[in-house]
Motif scaffolding. Structure first.
Motif, short mmCIF file in Angstrom:
data_model
loop_
_atom_site.label_atom_id
_atom_site.label_comp_id
_atom_site.label_asym_id
_atom_site.label_seq_id
_atom_site.Cartn_x
_atom_site.Cartn_y
_atom_site.Cartn_z
N ASP A 189 0.85 -1.21 0.00
CA ASP A 189 0.00 0.00 0.00
C ASP A 189 0.88 1.25 0.00
N ALA A 190 1.89 1.24 0.86
CA ALA A 190 2.76 2.42 0.99
C ALA A 190 3.55 2.67 -0.28
N THR A 215 -5.89 -1.59 -3.35
CA THR A 215 -4.61 -1.01 -3.79
C THR A 215 -4.41 -1.23 -5.28
N LEU A 216 -4.76 -2.43 -5.75
CA LEU A 216 -4.65 -2.72 -7.18
C LEU A 216 -5.55 -1.80 -7.98
N ASP A 221 -6.14 2.80 -11.62
CA ASP A 221 -6.62 4.17 -11.86
C ASP A 221 -5.55 5.00 -12.57
N MET A 222 -4.32 4.84 -12.14
CA MET A 222 -3.22 5.66 -12.66
C MET A 222 -2.52 5.03 -13.87
N ALA A 241 -11.79 -10.20 -11.66
CA ALA A 241 -12.44 -10.02 -12.96
C ALA A 241 -12.55 -8.55 -13.35
N GLN A 242 -12.99 -7.71 -12.40
CA GLN A 242 -13.16 -6.29 -12.72
C GLN A 242 -11.83 -5.64 -13.08
N ALA A 243 -10.78 -6.02 -12.34
CA ALA A 243 -9.46 -5.46 -12.63
C ALA A 243 -8.98 -5.89 -14.01
#
Length: 417
Positions: A189-190, A215-216, A221-222, A241-243
């Motif tokens: 996460d960090a 976190t994924l 997003d970026m 699946a969504q990722a």
């Protein structure tokens, strides 16, 4: 070591004017300690280097060599003493063991990076290395010193790693941490929050790193703006699946094929990828006069605002549709969707987004009744706000400002909250 040399001969060789003869006797493990101690003060650096590397050299002589002006002498000494650490058990607290630890501490502060690097490389995976020396090496300003320890040392706890990440180190240190075996959720996460392109790429490429789904999602997003993340994302084990579907929406065709061909993904994930791939391909429509007309040919005839209004009238301008447009890079439709859902003029939406104000964009998303989770994507990918500047959800899903604060933000742009 070969044939023995009697004491008188050894003394003569140690006093010889020929440096080669003094080097010869300095290198032997059967040379008497007092002769080795005598040669620790030799005028020739080559002789002193042999003394520094010789395991038979008495520790008192090693103490002299810690301050030797020749870097090669101190480097050889560092390698020798560090290699002794596994034999320096906690139950051994004799004078010689204390001297060895004193030498280690002095060398860990040596002004020459090469000396500290030898220590780091030798101690990087030693479980009984002195913890305070490992901590010092891990925080060394030279990457050649800190990276081996950060990447491998079993003595560094999550709290240690989080403290180092929090000190805003250079990317090289973050990469070393991201490449550790079994990186924990909290450390992942960090690393992700730093937004470091190189470190996040290393984290994604580390199959043993534990990465929370949330976190994924933030990384994805970026990701459209960070091409080095695309390949490791596609190859990331156990993709939700969504990722996987979101990744298929922005990576190149070659990586889409890699994603589609992954036999290790469950059927529902592969199905989500296939659906995302179909969404990338413009639908073909019959031409009035025959043949077909593609979506690309149709698009210029319909303004984004008109498309948004049409979708809204059909009840289809929901968050999923806006997210899909954002993933495709259809900035015009996303901006128009925000205008339609808020009832604000398009130029007002453009002013807020173009101003790159995290609070202003967040208030806009709130007015559009979008989730705070998706609002983070809007801040990053539409407004181009740096990862360190975006507003995050409170308690996982809630907006971080009160309704009154968000109304004030909108009124600042001359809009009704």
């Amino acid at each position: 070591m070969g044939f023995g040399i009697d004491y008188d001969t050894a003394k003569k060789l140690a006093a010889s004017e020929d440096a080669a003869e003094r080097r010869f006797i300095a290198s032997r493990d059967d040379t008497r300690p007092e002769i080795l101690f005598y040669l620790a003060n030799d005028q020739s650096a080559e002789v002193r280097r042999e003394i520094a590397r010789n395991n038979a050299t008495p520790r008192q002589a090693d103490m002299l060599l810690v301050q030797d002006p020749d870097e090669g002498v101190r480097t050889g000494l560092a390698g020798k003493i560090a290699a002794l650490v596994p034999s320096l058990g906690a139950d051994k607290v004799g004078q010689l063991e204390k001297m060895a630890l004193d030498i280690l501490e002095a060398l860990a502060k040596d002004q020459a990076g090469a000396v500290r690097q030898v220590l780091a490389e030798t101690l990087k995976d030693t479980p009984n290395a002195p913890p305070h020396i490992v901590q010092q090496l891990a925080r060394d300003l030279e990457l050649s010193v800190s990276a081996p320890v950060l990447r491998h040392s079993p003595l560094l706890t999550d709290d240690d790693l989080l403290s180092i990440i929090g000190s805003q180190p250079l990317d090289g240190k973050l990469v070393a941490i991201a490449e550790r075996a079994g990186v924990s959720h909290s450390v992942s996460d960090a690393v992700a929050r730093t937004g470091s392109e190189a470190a996040v790429a290393a984290l994604l490429g580390n199959a043993s790193a534990q990465i929370r789904e949330e976190t994924l999602d933030r990384i994805i997003d970026m990701a459209p703006r960070h091409e080095p993340w695309h390949a490791p994302l596609v190859r990331r084990p156990a993709l939700p699946a969504q990722a996987a579907a979101r990744i298929a929406g922005f990576v190149n065709d070659q990586l889409v094929k890699v994603l589609e061909s992954r036999a290790d993904l469950p059927p529902e994930v592969r199905a989500a990828v296939r659906d995302a791939v179909k969404a990338r391909i413009p639908a073909a429509a019959p031409r009035p006069g025959g043949g077909i007309e593609t979506a690309e040919e149709e698009a210029p005839k319909e303004r984004p605002l008109d498309r948004a209004k049409k979708l809204h009238a059909e009840g289809k301008l929901d968050e999923e549709a806006i997210a899909s447009a954002l993933t495709r890079g259809d900035r015009g439709l996303v901006m128009a969707a925000l205008a339609v859902r808020t009832g604000y003029p398009l130029d007002a939406v453009d002013k807020i987004v173009g101003g790159q104000s995290p609070r202003g964009v967040t208030a806009l998303c709130w007015k559009a009744k979008l989730s705070m989770r998706f609002c983070r994507q809007v801040q990053l990918r539409l407004a181009g706000i740096p990862p360190t500047g975006v507003l995050n959800a409170r308690e996982g899903t809630h907006y971080p400002m009160t309704d009154a604060e968000m109304k004030w933000q909108l009124e600042f742009f001359g809009l009704k909250g």
